[in-house]
Design a protein around this motif. Structure first.
Motif, PDB file in Angstrom:
ATOM      1  N   SER A 133       0.793  -0.648  -4.984  1.00 44.38           N
ATOM      2  CA  SER A 133       0.652  -1.824  -4.504  1.00 44.38           C
ATOM      3  C   SER A 133       2.059  -2.421  -4.003  1.00 44.38           C
ATOM      4  O   SER A 133       3.033  -1.881  -4.454  1.00 44.38           O
ATOM      5  N   THR A 134       2.066  -3.052  -2.918  1.00 47.79           N
ATOM      6  CA  THR A 134       3.306  -3.684  -1.973  1.00 47.79           C
ATOM      7  C   THR A 134       4.357  -4.111  -3.406  1.00 47.79           C
ATOM      8  O   THR A 134       5.544  -3.806  -2.828  1.00 47.79           O
ATOM      9  N   ASP A 135       3.842  -4.916  -4.245  1.00 46.42           N
ATOM     10  CA  ASP A 135       5.010  -5.444  -5.320  1.00 46.42           C
ATOM     11  C   ASP A 135       5.210  -4.342  -6.343  1.00 46.42           C
ATOM     12  O   ASP A 135       6.046  -4.568  -7.398  1.00 46.42           O
ATOM     13  N   ARG A 136       4.857  -2.945  -6.153  1.00 51.01           N
ATOM     14  CA  ARG A 136       5.095  -1.825  -7.261  1.00 51.01           C
ATOM     15  C   ARG A 136       4.666  -2.262  -8.648  1.00 51.01           C
ATOM     16  O   ARG A 136       5.270  -1.551  -9.461  1.00 51.01           O
TER      17      ARG A 136
ATOM     18  N   ALA B  55       0.735  -8.988  -4.586  1.00 52.85           N
ATOM     19  CA  ALA B  55       1.026  -7.981  -3.591  1.00 52.85           C
ATOM     20  C   ALA B  55       1.180  -8.291  -2.365  1.00 52.85           C
ATOM     21  O   ALA B  55       1.414  -7.330  -1.416  1.00 52.85           O
ATOM     22  N   THR B  56       0.737  -9.396  -1.948  1.00 56.97           N
ATOM     23  CA  THR B  56       0.756  -9.657  -0.768  1.00 56.97           C
ATOM     24  C   THR B  56       2.006 -10.403  -0.170  1.00 56.97           C
ATOM     25  O   THR B  56       2.450 -11.287  -0.621  1.00 56.97           O
ATOM     26  N   LYS B  57       2.802 -10.155   1.153  1.00 60.90           N
ATOM     27  CA  LYS B  57       4.021 -10.511   1.258  1.00 60.90           C
ATOM     28  C   LYS B  57       4.117 -11.905   1.596  1.00 60.90           C
ATOM     29  O   LYS B  57       5.004 -12.772   1.340  1.00 60.90           O
TER      30      LYS B  57
ATOM     31  N   ASP C 292      10.345 -10.718  -2.455  1.00 57.94           N
ATOM     32  CA  ASP C 292      11.348  -9.812  -2.949  1.00 57.94           C
ATOM     33  C   ASP C 292      12.012 -10.566  -4.102  1.00 57.94           C
ATOM     34  O   ASP C 292      12.387  -9.895  -5.198  1.00 57.94           O
TER      35      ASP C 292
ATOM     36  N   THR D 274      -2.671   5.022  -4.925  1.00 59.50           N
ATOM     37  CA  THR D 274      -1.931   4.076  -4.087  1.00 59.50           C
ATOM     38  C   THR D 274      -0.812   3.057  -4.977  1.00 59.50           C
ATOM     39  O   THR D 274      -1.617   2.706  -6.125  1.00 59.50           O
TER      40      THR D 274
END
Length: 589
Positions: free
Chosen positions: A101-104, A323-325, A64, A99
């Motif tokens: 990505s998780t990191d936007r 994008a992987t936490k 984050d 879609t």
């Protein structure tokens, strides 16, 4: 507007000014990469958090925190607005759901027309790149079984295939050379080592490098590690990047390691199976890393190469890793294009992604290449000689690993090169044409250039103020592995890189158990240890020659290259490793 299913663009219904720009085409994938902001801060954090002398050592960014620095919501809003406009103007071409990505930082969708990327590329204030390539259906964390012809059962063949031509096997990628002495089941033991053969077991390598505490513990390590492979890579029409689970099981059995299959896959669909030697590269990577670090939490990353000038497999992998936490802490990479093949945009984007990931504490280990200072195109073709650095080994964010030989032929450890002992590869090394020399290595490189000024390539052929590599080296010839249920003499810096990554993973497990931070940019610590008992200096050899090529195993020894010497050199780096001493040092800081 939330990015959901888009109904986009049809030339038949395009308004004024759109008809010539937006013509229907075959379906293709559109990947929109948003601009990274605050990269100076990201780079500063990556360096400081990796440096034991820094006041913020070990204080890496979280997922984050790094996204709060690089992401600007306005960038995403701007892209969404363009897509909204296209939906209103041209409603008849249906596109797959987009879609984020998780990191936007990335938006991906399939388009049936060419005008979406045209419009998005105009958003230079918000968009770093728009990648388009042939659309394919990809399913992360899944596997695909590939069926191949069943080979005939050999007759009267020895259990070990030790023919000379197998000692000079093509590397990175390999051509399938046919199955010599192929058996449906692996042998019951490894072949004898030197002096009866030139093969080394993993146990022999661990003993050579003083790898202590090799017995797996009952509890799994806290360390996480991964290899990266280029899925479905075609070479001369043959898929040469497949993963074959039975090979790992046989390797673990022969090496007296716990039977522990790979269960974590990430990225695109994994092609499972093996025909001839189409799984040689991935199996060598997995067996070497997992053999040295069997307790680590392991992930197998794969990426399908988009057929596009806008990207390459490494960039695709890096953006998905960003994008992987909770990605693995240590990553091993045994592939890479020459720097000259990358556009400035692609090179810049990869550098940014490496920096972002390093600022989160990740460590990257890459093979330095198997063609000395040259491009692999020079194999058997002297007209192609010339200094050609390989990426990502030349990245300042990566620990590049070169190759050596020695105990296989009962000599002191020296540079692995094709004109010595019929080795199949030459340790890659040289100077980047794109990236400035990082401060962590400036003293070591300056010392080499001053000492060797009379023997280095001529001025203009390289820039001594650029990033220099490799950083370290390990054995890279005739290492016992299992490929397609055969004994396989693994060679190349594609062996030495995962071996070193495995060593780091083991040490990382001990660090994490003590409450210490991950490594991040390991090179900062390695160069502080230059000349210490951590390294075994490699002073013999050079990297003028290429690796071998084709069925005749041709190679080229080019006019220019670098020579090994005492201290760091662009042939074997700081030297090979004494594992016990490296571990002791890295557990202190």
């Amino acid at each position: 507007m939330a990015v959901a299913a888009f109904v986009l663009i049809s030339a038949a219904t395009a308004g004024p000014g759109w008809a010539t720009e937006c013509s229907p085409t075959a379906t293709f994938r559109v990947e929109v990469g948003l601009r990274n902001h605050g990269m100076e801060l990201v780079r500063e954090r990556a360096h400081a958090a990796s440096d034991p002398t820094s006041a913020i050592y070990g204080q890496f960014f979280s997922f984050d925190e790094v996204n709060a620095v690089v992401h600007r919501p306005a960038n995403l809003v701007a892209v969404e607005a363009v897509l909204e406009e296209h939906m209103q103007r041209l409603p008849h071409a249906v596109v797959t759901p987009a879609t984020i990505s998780t990191d936007r930082q990335w938006i991906r969708f399939d388009s049936a027309t060419s005008c979406v990327p045209t419009a998005l590329r105009a958003l230079t204030e918000h968009v770093a790149t728009v990648i388009t390539h042939a659309s394919s259906t990809t399913k992360g964390n899944q596997t695909e079984w590939r069926k191949g012809a069943i080979p005939p059962t050999p007759t009267a063949e020895t259990e070990y295939f030790m023919l000379a031509d197998l000692q000079r096997r093509q590397r990175q990628p390999r051509l399938p050379l046919g199955r010599v002495g192929h058996v449906d089941q692996p042998p019951s033991s490894w072949p004898p080592g030197p002096p009866l053969t030139k093969y080394l077991t993993l146990d022999a390598i661990e003993a050579y490098y003083n790898v202590t505490g090799s017995t797996p513990t009952a509890a799994p390590s806290l360390a996480t590690a991964a290899v990266f492979e280029v899925n479905k890579l075609l070479y001369n029409g043959v898929i040469v990047e497949e993963y074959n689970p039975p090979d790992l099981a046989s390797f673990q059995l022969l090496s007296k390691l716990p039977g522990d299959p790979v269960t974590q896959f990430a990225g695109d669909t994994v092609t499972i199976g093996c025909f001839e030697y189409t799984c040689a590269e991935p199996m060598l990577d997995v067996e070497m890393l997992r053999g040295v670090a069997p307790d680590a939490n392991f992930t197998y990353w794969v990426t399908n190469v988009p057929d596009s000038g806008d990207t390459n497999a490494v960039l695709t992998w890096l953006t998905r890793l960003s994008a992987t936490k909770s990605p693995s802490w240590v990553h091993s990479i045994s592939c890479g294009p020459p720097e000259s093949s990358m556009t400035p945009m692609v090179a810049s984007l990869m550098d940014q992604e490496f920096a972002k990931l390093t600022s989160r504490g990740l460590t990257f280990v890459a093979s330095s290449g198997d063609d000395g200072v040259n491009n692999r195109a020079a194999r058997g073709n002297p007209s192609k000689c010339g200094l050609s650095p390989q990426y990502p080994a030349s990245s300042p964010w990566v620990t590049a690993v070169g190759g050596t030989i020695g105990p296989q032929v009962s000599i002191p450890e020296r540079t692995c090169q094709t004109d010595v002992e019929n080795a199949p590869i030459t340790s890659g090394g040289g100077f980047s044409t794109r990236w400035a020399q990082p401060s962590y290595q400036s003293k070591a490189v300056a010392g080499y250039l001053a000492k060797m000024k009379s023997s280095i390539p001529p001025a203009g052929s390289f820039n001594g103020s650029q990033r220099a590599y490799p950083d370290v080296s390990l054995l890279s010839w005739n290492i016992d592995s299992i490929v397609d249920q055969n004994l396989y003499p693994g060679s190349g810096t594609s062996a030495s890189a995962p071996l070193f990554a495995g060593m780091l993973t083991r040490i990382l497990g001990a660090r994490l158990a003590k409450g210490m931070p991950p490594f991040g940019l390991l090179n900062i610590q390695l160069y502080k240890l230059a000349g210490s008992a951590v390294f075994r200096d490699i002073t013999i050899g050079d990297n003028h020659c290429t690796g071998v090529f084709g069925s005749d195993q041709n190679y080229t020894c080019c006019p220019e290259g670098f020579n090994a010497t005492a201290g760091w050199d662009p042939v074997t780096g700081l030297g090979s490793i004494d594992y016990a001493n490296l571990k002791a040092q890295l557990l202190q800081s």
